[in-house]
Scaffold this active site. Sequence first.
Site, PDB file in Angstrom:
ATOM      1  N   LEU A   1       1.242  22.265 -47.622  1.00  0.00           N
ATOM      2  CA  LEU A   1       2.392  22.192 -48.514  1.00  0.00           C
ATOM      3  C   LEU A   1       3.512  21.532 -47.727  1.00  0.00           C
ATOM      4  CD1 LEU A   1       2.727  25.664 -50.333  1.00  0.00           C
ATOM      5  CD2 LEU A   1       2.427  23.441 -51.405  1.00  0.00           C
ATOM      6  N   ASP A   2       4.246  20.633 -48.363  1.00  0.00           N
ATOM      7  CA  ASP A   2       5.378  19.997 -47.697  1.00  0.00           C
ATOM      8  C   ASP A   2       6.391  21.041 -47.238  1.00  0.00           C
ATOM      9  OD1 ASP A   2       4.298  17.540 -48.240  1.00  0.00           O
ATOM     10  OD2 ASP A   2       5.576  17.121 -49.966  1.00  0.00           O
ATOM     11  N   PRO A   3       7.174  20.749 -46.179  1.00  0.00           N
ATOM     12  CA  PRO A   3       8.238  21.683 -45.763  1.00  0.00           C
ATOM     13  C   PRO A   3       9.193  22.039 -46.897  1.00  0.00           C
ATOM     14  CG  PRO A   3       7.879  20.061 -44.052  1.00  0.00           C
ATOM     15  CD  PRO A   3       7.031  19.630 -45.225  1.00  0.00           C
TER      16      PRO A   3
END
Length: 319
Positions: A49-51
């Site tokens: 998951l992206d930051p």
Amino acid sequence: MNAPRTRVQRRPVHGVLLLDKPLGLSSNQALQKAKWLLRAEKAGHTGTLDPLATGVLPLCFGAATKFSQLHLDADKTYEATARLGVKTSTGDAEGEVIAGRPVNVNADDLARVEAQFTGPIRQTPPMHSALKKDGKALYEYAREGIEIERAARDVVIYKLEVAAAPALPGQSAIRLTATVSKGTYIRTLGEDIGEALGCGAHLTALRRTATGDFDVSQCVTLEALEAMSEEERLAQLLPVESLVAGHSHVMLGTEDAARFLSGLRRRGEWADAAEVAVFGAEPHAFLGTAHVVSGELIPGRLLNPIEIQQTLLSTEATP
């Protein structure tokens, strides 16, 4: 003078932790934090998951890492907010603004794009992604100002809801709720919907609410995990076989189980099945995966005897 840092004594931990990943941490940072809290020897996650994204991140420990690929391929559900009228270099709020257009969108327009983007669609992966070209992630090329040609890919949007969302004065936003196939980029979906609306868009918030059979309501936060005792942390783990909940089941007796674990095929009156979870009857334990062809049980990924013994002991120790 600083006191010497205490070395963490690692131990075998087997199972799945459903983490509600916080905003701002990369998936690997979240994994390493949970691994440290559990003092686990081996860990991995089931897709990043992206930051800037939050939500369901299944973390696999020990024997569970052998089956993490199953959830890389799982369907996923997301909730996202996209600001209309502004395009960025990354498709989200981290990038630089590269274009701005007036917004003239009504309920009919939202219904139109909802129908347009439901079902099989083609997407071009974004430059700001972890896809690799010649061993180098696309986002690394993007940071160097290099554009790499990407082939469009077929994905499926199984369910999509598009609605107006609250926004700051002078701004317009939409809320997307989407259940999608593997390989779907929600940032790209938001950008493409913005283009179809004639004004452009970029994501300002993204939350994964489900992956496969796992739902965000089952998740624990890092903050909650930190506040727990060691026993309470271990109690949060789902068993390894939770990763194969959708598989058909086969139960083997002691002799067949031992031979199966050594990689030998077994014969029985089983229907053909592409995905099978195999268990030993006595003691009751998950052995691994297989598939059945013409009554023959063909081993796939298997636990080793030490892993099975450790999972049985941890099950007995869990209150």
